[in-house]
Scaffold this active site. Structure first.
Site, PDB file in Angstrom:
ATOM      1  N   LYS A 128       0.830  -1.214   0.000  1.00 51.95           N
ATOM      2  CA  LYS A 128       0.000   0.000   0.000  1.00 51.95           C
ATOM      3  C   LYS A 128       0.860   1.257   0.000  1.00 51.95           C
ATOM      4  O   LYS A 128       0.648   2.178  -0.795  1.00 51.95           O
ATOM      5  CB  LYS A 128      -0.921   0.019   1.216  1.00 51.95           C
ATOM      6  CG  LYS A 128      -1.835   1.244   1.271  1.00 51.95           C
ATOM      7  CD  LYS A 128      -2.508   1.394   2.635  1.00 51.95           C
ATOM      8  CE  LYS A 128      -1.537   1.936   3.664  1.00 51.95           C
ATOM      9  NZ  LYS A 128      -2.175   2.246   4.956  1.00 51.95           N
ATOM     10  N   ASP A 146      -6.299   1.335   1.163  1.00 52.26           N
ATOM     11  CA  ASP A 146      -6.339   1.638   2.593  1.00 52.26           C
ATOM     12  C   ASP A 146      -7.705   1.240   3.141  1.00 52.26           C
ATOM     13  O   ASP A 146      -8.504   0.607   2.453  1.00 52.26           O
ATOM     14  CB  ASP A 146      -6.026   3.117   2.841  1.00 52.26           C
ATOM     15  CG  ASP A 146      -7.020   4.055   2.163  1.00 52.26           C
ATOM     16  OD1 ASP A 146      -8.068   3.573   1.676  1.00 52.26           O
ATOM     17  OD2 ASP A 146      -6.760   5.269   2.121  1.00 52.26           O
TER      18      ASP A 146
END
Length: 204
Positions: A128, A146
């Site tokens: 991420k 997220d």
């Protein structure tokens, strides 16, 4: 639900304006790339607001602070993981001067390879965070997954998807890429629409 946001001319203009800022970062000097890197290290397991506040507490003196001093500054900023992130940032400082020259040629050739290079060589960045960093320096082919994006995916019925490993991340990324193609936007910008949908703001 998301299609309406993408069709919203005012919001789309704001997202595209943000995208232009990221593209400018791509052409910017080393200090801009380094600042984006530190922000992404701080954003891991934290909110953007908390990370941005912490960044402002350390950035002006980031090269002169000891790891212990940096930890204290982060704690003073109300940041939770002050010891761990101070360690990651202290290690990241060693990359300054070579960060852009190392990563940009790889990313220009393959954003997936650049992401893996970052994961392998920079402490504190996973899939991420590496995707987030690359997006913020002008690369839009990777998904930033997220909690807001996960919530969105579960809202549209992806069987309570959770990211526990690389396989889960790549699965979620493939879903998001399909959604992006359908909406006619780049997957690296999709999270901005989702973030706006859930918070009514664009930051990141």
């Amino acid at each position: 639900m998301l299609r309406e946001l993408v069709k919203n001319k005012k919001l789309r203009a704001r997202v595209l304006e943000r995208a232009e800022e990221f593209k400018l970062n791509n052409r910017a000097e080393e200090n801009v790339w380094f600042r984006e890197l530190i922000l992404c290290i701080l954003t891991s397991n934290s909110s953007f607001i908390s990370a941005y506040k912490a960044l402002n507490y350390i950035m002006d003196e980031i090269f002169s602070l000891s790891e212990d001093q940096m930890s204290k500054r982060l704690r003073l900023a109300g940041y939770r993981f002050y010891n761990l992130k101070a360690k990651y940032i202290a290690n990241a400082r060693k990359l300054y001067g070579n960060l852009k020259t190392k990563i940009k040629p790889i990313a220009d050739y393959s954003q997936e390879e650049a992401r893996q290079y970052i994961i392998n060589n920079i402490d504190g960045l996973g899939l991420k965070e590496s995707s987030h960093f690359l997006r913020n320096v002008g690369y839009f082919d990777l998904a930033i997954i997220d909690r807001h994006v996960l919530h969105f995916l579960n809202e549209i019925g992806t069987s309570n998807l959770k990211i526990k490993n690389k396989k889960d991340y790549y699965l979620a990324e493939s879903i998001l890429k399909s959604i992006s193609i359908n909406l006619g936007i780049q997957v690296g910008l999709l999270d901005l629409y989702i973030f706006f949908k859930q918070t009514n703001t664009i930051v990141k």
